[in-house]
Design an enzyme around this catalytic site. Structure first.
Site, PDB file in Angstrom:
ATOM      1  N   ASP A  80       5.958  44.850  34.562  1.00  0.00           N
ATOM      2  CA  ASP A  80       5.788  45.389  33.217  1.00  0.00           C
ATOM      3  C   ASP A  80       4.712  44.563  32.490  1.00  0.00           C
ATOM      4  O   ASP A  80       4.801  43.333  32.448  1.00  0.00           O
ATOM      5  CB  ASP A  80       7.159  45.235  32.518  1.00  0.00           C
ATOM      6  CG  ASP A  80       7.224  45.887  31.156  1.00  0.00           C
ATOM      7  OD1 ASP A  80       6.509  46.867  30.933  1.00  0.00           O
ATOM      8  OD2 ASP A  80       8.021  45.404  30.332  1.00  0.00           O
ATOM      9  N   HIS A 208       7.034  53.157  25.988  1.00  0.00           N
ATOM     10  CA  HIS A 208       7.497  51.768  25.881  1.00  0.00           C
ATOM     11  C   HIS A 208       8.280  51.582  24.592  1.00  0.00           C
ATOM     12  O   HIS A 208       8.184  52.388  23.674  1.00  0.00           O
ATOM     13  CB  HIS A 208       6.305  50.801  25.865  1.00  0.00           C
ATOM     14  CG  HIS A 208       5.744  50.538  27.218  1.00  0.00           C
ATOM     15  ND1 HIS A 208       5.762  49.298  27.798  1.00  0.00           N
ATOM     16  CD2 HIS A 208       5.177  51.371  28.120  1.00  0.00           C
ATOM     17  CE1 HIS A 208       5.206  49.370  28.997  1.00  0.00           C
ATOM     18  NE2 HIS A 208       4.841  50.617  29.215  1.00  0.00           N
ATOM     19  N   SER A 211      13.992  50.966  22.883  1.00  0.00           N
ATOM     20  CA  SER A 211      15.256  50.497  22.304  1.00  0.00           C
ATOM     21  C   SER A 211      15.303  50.850  20.822  1.00  0.00           C
ATOM     22  O   SER A 211      14.314  50.775  20.115  1.00  0.00           O
ATOM     23  CB  SER A 211      15.380  48.972  22.456  1.00  0.00           C
ATOM     24  OG  SER A 211      15.768  48.649  23.769  1.00  0.00           O
TER      25      SER A 211
HETATM   26 ZN   LIG Z   1       6.227  47.536  26.900  1.00  0.00          ZN
END
Ligand SMILES: [Zn+2]
Length: 299
Positions: A80, A208, A211
C-alpha cells in the site's frame, strides 16, 4: 489461494462487488483478515504500508504468504502506498503479488514516469500495479499520510494516465481521507466525479481512506464501480478498544488470554465491511471461474 490484483478485481468488476483491502502490521491482524475471509467465504486483500513492513520485518511474509496460499479463499498480498522503486522491490522480494506506487504528490508527468518505471519492472514477473491520481486527504490520525485538502482526480487525466503507464488499477480521489474523521468534519464523496471517471476508463478503480465514511456512500460508490476499498483505522480501532477494556478491568498478561476477544471484535468490523462491499460468498465465483494460483515467475 494467492492471486494478483488483476485476477482479483477483474472478477469483482464483472460481478459488481468490491474487495476490502485491510492494512496488516502483525500476526493478530493477519489472523483477523484471513479468518474473517474464510468464515464468510469472501475474497480479501492484505495491504501492507512501507511503515508496516518496517515494523513486521520481511521474514513475517514467509508466514503470511504460506497462510494465504493454503487458504480456500483468494487473497492478494499488496504493498500500500509504495513510495519508491526500492520499497516496491522490497515487497516483491517478500513475495507480494501486487504493489501500489503512489506518485500522486508529484507533477502529472513525473507521476507518469515513476509509475511506468514500476509497471515495466513488475509486469515482467506478474506483479500487478496500482497507481494514484489526485490526492487522498489526511485527517491527521493515520500513518498513511495524504494532504489536508483533497485534490479530486481530474476525469480527463485518468484515461491518459492509464494509457501512458499501463497500470492495472487506479486509486481515485473523490473525497475520502485517511484516518478517522474529527467529529466536526463530515466526509462527502463526489459521486459525479466517480461516474465521470467510470465513463472514461475500463480498469478497476480503488477507493482509499474508506474508514468512517457513511455506509450508504461507500455502498453507492461500489454500485457505480469501485472494486477495491481500503480499510485500516476502523477495524484496528475495534481491536484496541476491546484490548483497552480487557487491560483496564483485568490483570491478564498472556497474549493468548487477551487477544482472542480483540480478534473477534475486529473480525466483526471486517464482516460488516464485507457485507457493504457485497463480497460475502464471492470466493465461490473464483472457484467457479477456475482462477489459478499466482506464481511470481508467471507473466
Ligand atoms: Zn491509502
Amino acid at each position: 489461494m494467492l492471486i494478483n490484483m488483476k485476477q482479483m478485481l477483474e472478477i469483482a468488476k464483472e460481478n459488481k462487488f468490491a474487495v476490502g483491502a485491510f492494512n496488516v502490521a502483525d500476526s493478530n491482524f493477519l489472523r483477523v483478515v484471513i479468518e474473517a475471509a474464510e468464515e464468510n467465504d469472501a475474497p480479501a486483500i492484505i495491504a501492507v504500508h512501507p511503515t508496516e513492513l518496517d515494523f513486521t520485518k520481511d521474514e513475517f511474509f514467509q508466514y503470511a504468504v504460506s497462510r494465504a496460499k493454503n487458504s480456500s479463499v483468494p487473497f492478494v498480498i499488496h504493498m500500500d502506498h509504495g513510495d519508491s522503486l526500492a520499497s516496491i522491490m522490497r515487497a516483491v522480494h517478500c513475495g507480494f503479488s501486487s504493489v501500489m506506487i503512489d506518485g500522486s504528490l508529484l507533477p502529472f508527468e513525473e507521476n507518469i514516469a515513476i509509475t511506468k518505471e514500476v509497471v515495466d519492472v513488475c509486469h515482467k514477473i506478474g506483479v500487478s500495479v496500482e497507481g494514484e491520481l489526485g490526492t487522498i486527504g489526511n485527517t491527521g490520525t493515520s500513518v498513511e499520510g495524504g494532504v489536508s485538502e483533497v485534490i479530486y482526480t481530474k476525469p480527463e487525466d485518468a484515461a491518459e494516465f492509464i494509457e501512458k503507464t499501463g497500470i492495472d488499477t487506479l486509486a481515485v480521489a473523490i473525497g475520502t481521507a485517511h484516518g478517522i474523521y474529527p467529529k466536526d468534519i463530515k466526509p462527502e464523496l463526489k459521486m459525479d466525479v466517480l461516474e465521470d471517471i467510470k465513463g472514461r476508463v475500463d480498469i478497476p478503480l480503488v477507493l482509499h481512506g474508506g474508514s468512517a465514511n457513511p455506509d450508504e456512500e461507500i455502498a453507492k460508490a461500489v454500485q457505480i464501480g469501485i472494486q477495491k476499498v481500503n480499510i485500516s483505522s476502523d477495524y484496528k480501532y475495534a481491536f484496541y478498544k476491546k484490548c483497552r477494556e480487557i487491560l483496564s478491568t483485568t490483570e491478564l498478561w498472556d497474549p493468548n488470554a487477551i487477544y482472542p476477544e480483540c480478534i473477534d471484535a475486529a473480525k466483526a468490523v471486517v464482516k460488516q465491511k464485507m457485507e457493504l462491499f457485497n463480497s460475502i460468498g464471492q470466493a465461490a465465483v473464483y472457484r467457479k471461474e477456475n482462477v489459478q494460483p499466482w506464481r511470481q515467475e508467471q507473466n
